[in-house]
Design an enzyme around this catalytic site. Structure first.
Site, PDB file in Angstrom:
ATOM      1  CE  LYS A  58      33.240 -10.171 -60.144  1.00 56.48           C
ATOM      2  NZ  LYS A  58      33.575  -8.618 -59.728  1.00 56.48           N
ATOM      3  CD  GLU A 109      42.079   3.246 -53.965  1.00 53.47           C
ATOM      4  OE1 GLU A 109      41.448   1.962 -53.816  1.00 53.47           O
ATOM      5  OE2 GLU A 109      43.309   3.264 -54.659  1.00 53.47           O
ATOM      6  NE  ARG A 129      44.952   1.327 -53.001  1.00 54.33           N
ATOM      7  CZ  ARG A 129      45.652   0.053 -53.647  1.00 54.33           C
ATOM      8  NH1 ARG A 129      45.933  -0.957 -52.956  1.00 54.33           N
ATOM      9  NH2 ARG A 129      45.563   0.236 -55.003  1.00 54.33           N
TER      10      ARG A 129
END
Length: 622
Positions: free
Chosen positions: A281, A366, A394
């Site tokens: 990243k 979630e 969600r």
């Protein structure tokens, strides 16, 4: 600047390049991406990490005929640049400009829109299945990060895909940007992956039965078991193999000598297939490599200086929430904090520093986060689930079934409620009041300022039942800090007396109402301002007093469909107050998805700022 990149307007031009030019193209693409995000802001680190992978995928596959799906879309900027949008990148995340995520309406190269994670494999499987039914040999390629793999939906998709072995042209690219590869392991893995994905290995693997076909069944069975055992020792993909995928990797996602042959080989194999690609990243921009979290999502910055700390000393609502939770946590050891892979975004990193054994990051999960909180609450703890409004959607079933139905004392701290700005419709907290107030026994409240946020958080943890507390993105008002205290549940407050017009607001729009009232007072118009504080239960006495005015307006940053204003109207009708002829209007978000742009731009466009509310009132008084 960027001489080779400037010649690429569509991927077919990229595919016409010799392989020897791809390194230069990737370097120019990375520099262009950094320059772009430095000017516009956006998700930088993830995009820098997939530059080579993006080039390789468009080089090997026939996009857009082959469907390329980027999970979440944080990493899609290089993809956008290579697919006809380079000249518009200066408009990224700006009003009427390019979306920060993939968007079906933006380009045929975006076959699936995304802003929430972990959806790519399900969508790609659907596309691959459609391709099979249509008699097409096109591929569906899902690029998903290792973080997104924590979501249960991913394993549902993998499990389903495994039912269709050798029947669908589905390729999953696992973009692993957390693992680093040492030279020896990386070289061996790349070599093994090329062999395993090549035609020679495939023929050998398929030929085991043919070579031993005339030997006795016990010996044949032993040979096959030995083959699988050796492969399991050499590769880390046993889980995916057991789910029905052919696994290849890990390979270096920045090395075209590994990427290209592997992608070409798996392109020729029947799916489902998983290719494990390791990337870094922030690759190629040292500040982002050193601080990937800081450079995940950034505001515009000076490339020479990098991202610098904000000079604005005004705390954000997120910071106020975080500081208050730490205060309350010190006083009550029963308070636990839960986040779904957003410790920095929700401010829980501070709580985690103070109470590491009471703070839980469950990953991008979630649904699990909510039911995990329910389990803690069953055992006498007070879980605080810090989550963006848009992500609570969600876990709606878990919210109802596992928490509220059982009246468990779970606190939902909903950050980014209302208009969020540049992230656009996928992240707008536009619906929480609507879907929350439909649930019995759930307290729903919203603060008008940072002190109310502190008081409401104290009220929530002391309530003894399920509570949802929504607050906006952005800076608070920088008021002198008050000690958190418990409020009376369901009790609003009168901020300004007035008999001619009543402005009943919830949350951040309370201060818009105050500015409107001050402006109208200059014209001799008597306006009352009421801070409702609670969307559920409503302060009915407060509303009866407000209804004595000839004109009543509700203000909220939530869709008007079933939101706070709808709740007020329902009460006024049920109480018979509409029979007296009071004129009522609801001001809030319209029944359409809210686009990206700055918060100020969007509030002005939707007439949710003071000028817009004044305009509405003048029209009503004409």
């Amino acid at each position: 600047m960027h001489p080779l990149l400037k010649t690429i307007h569509e991927p077919h031009q990229l595919r016409a390049l010799p392989e020897s030019s791809l390194r230069q193209l990737a370097d120019e693409l990375r520099e262009f991406t950094i320059d772009t995000v430095a000017k516009t802001g956006g998700h930088l680190g993830a995009s820098l990490g997939v530059v080579e992978l993006t080039v390789a995928l468009h080089y090997v596959f026939d996009t857009p005929e082959d469907r390329l799906i980027w999970d979440v879309g944080h990493q899609s900027y290089p993809h956008k640049i290579l697919t006809g949008r380079r000249e518009r990148m200066a408009t990224l995340r700006q009003r009427h400009g390019l979306s920060g995520f993939t968007n079906r309406s933006e380009s045929p190269y975006d076959p699936f829109g995304a802003g929430h994670s972990s959806t790519s494999i399900s969508a790609a499987l659907g596309m691959a299945m459609a391709s099979r039914r249509q008699g097409s040999d096109r591929h569906a390629i899902a690029v998903i990060g290792d973080g997104a793999m924590t979501a249960g939906m991913v394993f549902e998709a993998l499990n389903n895909a495994g039912d269709h072995q050798k029947q669908v042209n589905l390729i999953v690219i696992l973009n692993d940007n957390e693992m680093s590869i040492s030279a020896n392991v990386g070289a061996f893995s790349a070599y093994l992956s090329r062999i395993m994905s090549g035609r020679t290995y495939t023929r050998l693997k398929g030929g085991t039965g043919r070579m031993l076909g005339r030997i006795s069944p016990p010996l044949l069975d032993a040979a096959r078991k030995a083959e699988e055992h050796v492969k399991g020792l050499l590769t880390p993909g046993t889980l995916f193999e057991e789910l029905g995928f052919d696994y290849f990797g890990p390979i270096d996602g920045h090395d075209f000598n590994q990427l290209l042959p592997t992608l070409r080989n798996v392109r020729e194999l029947p799916g489902p297939i998983l290719v494990h690609v390791v990337t870094k990243k922030g690759k190629g921009f040292m500040p982002a490599e050193k601080n990937p979290c800081t450079y995940h999502g950034v505001n515009p910055f000076d490339r020479r200086q990098g991202v610098t700390p904000a000079r604005d000393v005004t705390p954000s609502y997120t910071q106020v929430f975080a500081e208050t939770l730490v205060e309350l946590g010190r006083a009550d050891p029963r308070i636990m904090a839960i986040t779904a892979a957003m410790p920095e975004g929700t401010g829980l990193n501070e709580f985690n520093e103070q109470f590491p054994d009471r703070c839980f990051d469950v990953g991008i999960a979630e649904q699990h986060a909510v039911t995990f909180a329910a389990g803690l609450a069953c055992e006498g703890y007070i879980p605080v689930v810090a989550i963006y409004s848009t992500f609570l959607q969600r876990a709606y079933d878990q919210l109802i079934h596992d928490v509220v139905l059982q009246k468990l004392p779970v606190v939902f701290a909903l950050d980014r409620a209302g208009i969020v700005g540049a992230d656009g419709p996928t992240h707008a907290g536009a619906y929480d009041l609507t879907f929350l107030r439909a649930i019995p026994d759930l307290v729903v409240m919203a603060p008008a300022d940072e002190n109310e946020l502190r008081h409401m958080l104290a009220t929530a943890v002391a309530h003894g039942g399920p509570v949802a507390l929504r607050y906006p993105r952005g800076s608070a008002l920088n008021l002198p800090r008050e000690s958190p205290r418990k409020l009376t549940v369901g009790e609003g407050r009168i901020l300004r007396e007035g008999r001619e017009i009543a402005l009943v607001a919830l949350g951040q729009p309370v201060h818009v109402a105050l500015r409107v009232a001050e402006k109208l007072a200059e014209d001799g118009i008597d306006v009352g301002v009421y801070d409702a504080r609670f969307a559920k239960p409503l302060d009915e006495a407060l509303l009866r007093q407000a209804a004595q005015a000839g004109l009543l307006l509700t203000l909220e940053e939530n869709t008007l469909c079933g939101g706070f204003g709808a709740a007020v109207l329902e009460f006024l009708a049920r109480d018979g107050l509409l029979d007296a002829g009071i004129k009522v209007r609801n001001i809030g978000l319209p029944d359409r998805f809210i686009p990206h742009g700055t918060q100020a731009e969007l509030r002005a466009e939707l007439e949710l700022d003071a000028a817009g509310v004044l305009h509405t009132i003048h029209l009503l008084r004409m």
